[in-house]
Structure formats: C-alpha cells, structure tokens
Scaffold this motif. Structure first.
Motif, PDB file in Angstrom:
ATOM      1  N   SER A  83       0.846  -1.195   0.000  1.00  8.57           N
ATOM      2  CA  SER A  83       0.000   0.000   0.000  1.00  8.57           C
ATOM      3  C   SER A  83       0.883   1.247   0.000  1.00  8.57           C
ATOM      4  N   ARG A 168      -2.843  -2.529  -7.129  1.00  9.90           N
ATOM      5  CA  ARG A 168      -3.738  -2.924  -6.054  1.00  9.90           C
ATOM      6  C   ARG A 168      -4.087  -1.770  -5.124  1.00  9.90           C
ATOM      7  N   SER A 230      -7.140   0.285   5.504  1.00 13.49           N
ATOM      8  CA  SER A 230      -7.664  -1.076   5.366  1.00 13.49           C
ATOM      9  C   SER A 230      -6.967  -1.834   4.242  1.00 13.49           C
ATOM     10  N   THR A 231      -6.419  -1.126   3.257  1.00 15.27           N
ATOM     11  CA  THR A 231      -5.700  -1.815   2.180  1.00 15.27           C
ATOM     12  C   THR A 231      -4.389  -2.404   2.671  1.00 15.27           C
ATOM     13  N   ALA A 234      -5.234  -5.793   4.146  1.00 15.25           N
ATOM     14  CA  ALA A 234      -5.557  -6.716   3.054  1.00 15.25           C
ATOM     15  C   ALA A 234      -4.297  -7.180   2.346  1.00 15.25           C
ATOM     16  N   GLU A 237      -2.381  -9.731   4.542  1.00 11.80           N
ATOM     17  CA  GLU A 237      -3.023 -11.043   4.500  1.00 11.80           C
ATOM     18  C   GLU A 237      -2.700 -11.765   3.200  1.00 11.80           C
ATOM     19  N   ALA A 238      -2.719 -10.999   2.097  1.00 11.29           N
ATOM     20  CA  ALA A 238      -2.440 -11.617   0.797  1.00 11.29           C
ATOM     21  C   ALA A 238      -1.011 -12.122   0.718  1.00 11.29           C
ATOM     22  N   SER A 246      -5.788  -8.516  14.527  1.00  7.98           N
ATOM     23  CA  SER A 246      -6.577  -9.607  13.967  1.00  7.98           C
ATOM     24  C   SER A 246      -6.751 -10.707  15.007  1.00  7.98           C
TER      25      SER A 246
END
Length: 248
Positions: A83, A168, A230-231, A234, A237-238, A246
């Motif tokens: 990000s 992304r 929030s990105t 994400a 996690e990816a 979490s």
C-alpha cells in the motif's frame, strides 16, 4: 503493521491519516529527508509507505536531491503490491514515479474545495464510502498528467487528476484529506501573511468557512484515511502476514 511516513517539510501534519493508522494498531516510523535524514535503503522493510506534501515542486531535484530516490522507492513499493499513499506533493511525486508529466504552476487551489469522484472512483475502495461530491482541503499550485495505466478516481474544475490508483493499492490524492479543522487552524496561524496574499479575506472569514465546510470535509477525510489503511491489512493477508488486531 509497520508504516513509513516520509515528510517533505517540517510543517507536515499527518492528521487524519495518523488517526486511522493508530486505530489499526500501526507502528508509524518517520523519515525527514528535508532535514537531512537518509531514506531507508533496506528494500521493502515496511508494510506501507506514505509520502506527504511540501512546498517544493516534484521535479526540483537541484534543491532537493533526494527526490529521485524517493520516487524510486515509491515505485518499488507500488510494484511490489504494498500500500502506497502520496498526498499533494506526494501524489505529484507518485505520478512522476510512474512516468507522468508534472505541470508546474498550472492548478492553484487553496482552502476547502469540492471534489467529484469519477464512476471508477465511486466503485473504488478509497472513495466508495464517501459517496458523491465532497469538500476537502487544498493547498497546491502544481498538478500532473495521469500516469499510464492509472485509474482516475476524482477530479474538479481546477485539476483533472485529483485522485488516482495504480495497481492494487498505490494511491495519489492531490487534495489534503488528512487536514481536519484543527490542522487548518494551525496552518492559518502559521502562515497568515502568505494566506492573505493568496486568498485575501480568507482568514477573516475562516470561522464561518470552517463551520460551513469543515464537518463534511473532516468526515470525508477520515473515511478516506480509514479506507486506505484497510488496504494495508488486506495486502499483509495476501502476502501471508497477520495485521495487528486480527484474531490470529
């Protein structure tokens, strides 16, 4: 969640971006190349990168020789799927990083201005929660062309490219969504003579303008900040990481 924030000037305020990062439990690390600090050379050591604004132009390498390295770092993080966020000057540097043209002195805006999301912007995670047009704080005179492959997310009458995304989660916003009314008040008090030259009478009318435009701008800015943060989770996690906070 480790986030590197690059400051390009001493009066940078992380503002609502800091609020959203702290809500997510992020560890914020600052780099101040304008004060002589070296940019990190350890590849992709952070989960996300933020590059803030400043008074210099995005192509003023002679007076700010760290700018090419900063552009290269933004591109490295973006190409890796991390990000990335560039705000005002940061967005202009991001556009430069991806081969766009910086347009110097062609788009002056100051104060709370209206922004219109594009159709792609309304569907993008960054602006989807804001909905339609919204007011937000501006302070810039430069702009840029849209980088090849980028998606235009927002515009207005002054600058065609107010927000864009590459890949992304590499985002540039020409507008200062981090600036809430407290930051705007701080800048007003720091730069009264400069502001009066740019926008005669604006300081005298500040209280009324802030009351009329500030609440909606603050709400939109915080929603955008939270959406960008929030990105980061994400992306972690990816890539197999575990975001702070979490269940894992």
């Amino acid at each position: 969640m480790r986030v590197l924030v690059v400051e390009n000037d001493r009066i940078t305020a992380l503002g609502q971006i800091e609020t959203a990062l702290l809500e997510a439990g992020a560890k914020i690390e600052l780099c101040r190349p304008h004060a002589g600090e070296a940019l990190p050379s350890d590849g992709l050591a952070y989960d996300a990168l933020v590059v803030m604004g400043g008074p210099q132009s995005a192509i003023d390498d002679e007076r700010h020789p760290y700018l090419p390295a900063l552009c290269a770092m933004m591109r490295r993080y973006g190409d890796a799927g991390r990000s990335v966020l560039g705000v005002c000057l940061g967005s202009q540097l991001l556009a430069r990083s991806y081969g766009a043209t910086n347009l110097i002195g062609e788009a002056f805006e100051f104060g709370w201005c209206d922004i219109q999301p594009t159709q792609q912007g309304l569907a993008d995670p960054l602006l989807a929660s804001v909905g339609g047009a919204f007011p937000i704080f501006q302070w810039h005179s430069d702009t840029f062309t849209l980088p090849e492959g980028a998606i235009r997310l927002a515009h207005n009458q002054t600058a065609t490219n107010q927000a864009f995304r590459i890949g992304r989660a590499t985002y540039g916003t020409q507008f200062h969504f981090e600036v809430d009314r407290s930051v705007a008040t701080w800048w007003r008090d720091l730069f009264p003579e400069q502001i009066e030259r740019m926008e005669p009478g604006w300081i005298d009318g500040f209280d009324a303008i802030a009351a009329a435009r500030g609440p909606a701008a603050d709400a939109a800015g915080l929603a955008i900040a939270r959406a960008w943060v929030s990105t980061i989770a994400a992306g972690m996690e990816a890539q197999g990481g575990v975001p702070v906070g979490s269940a894992a």
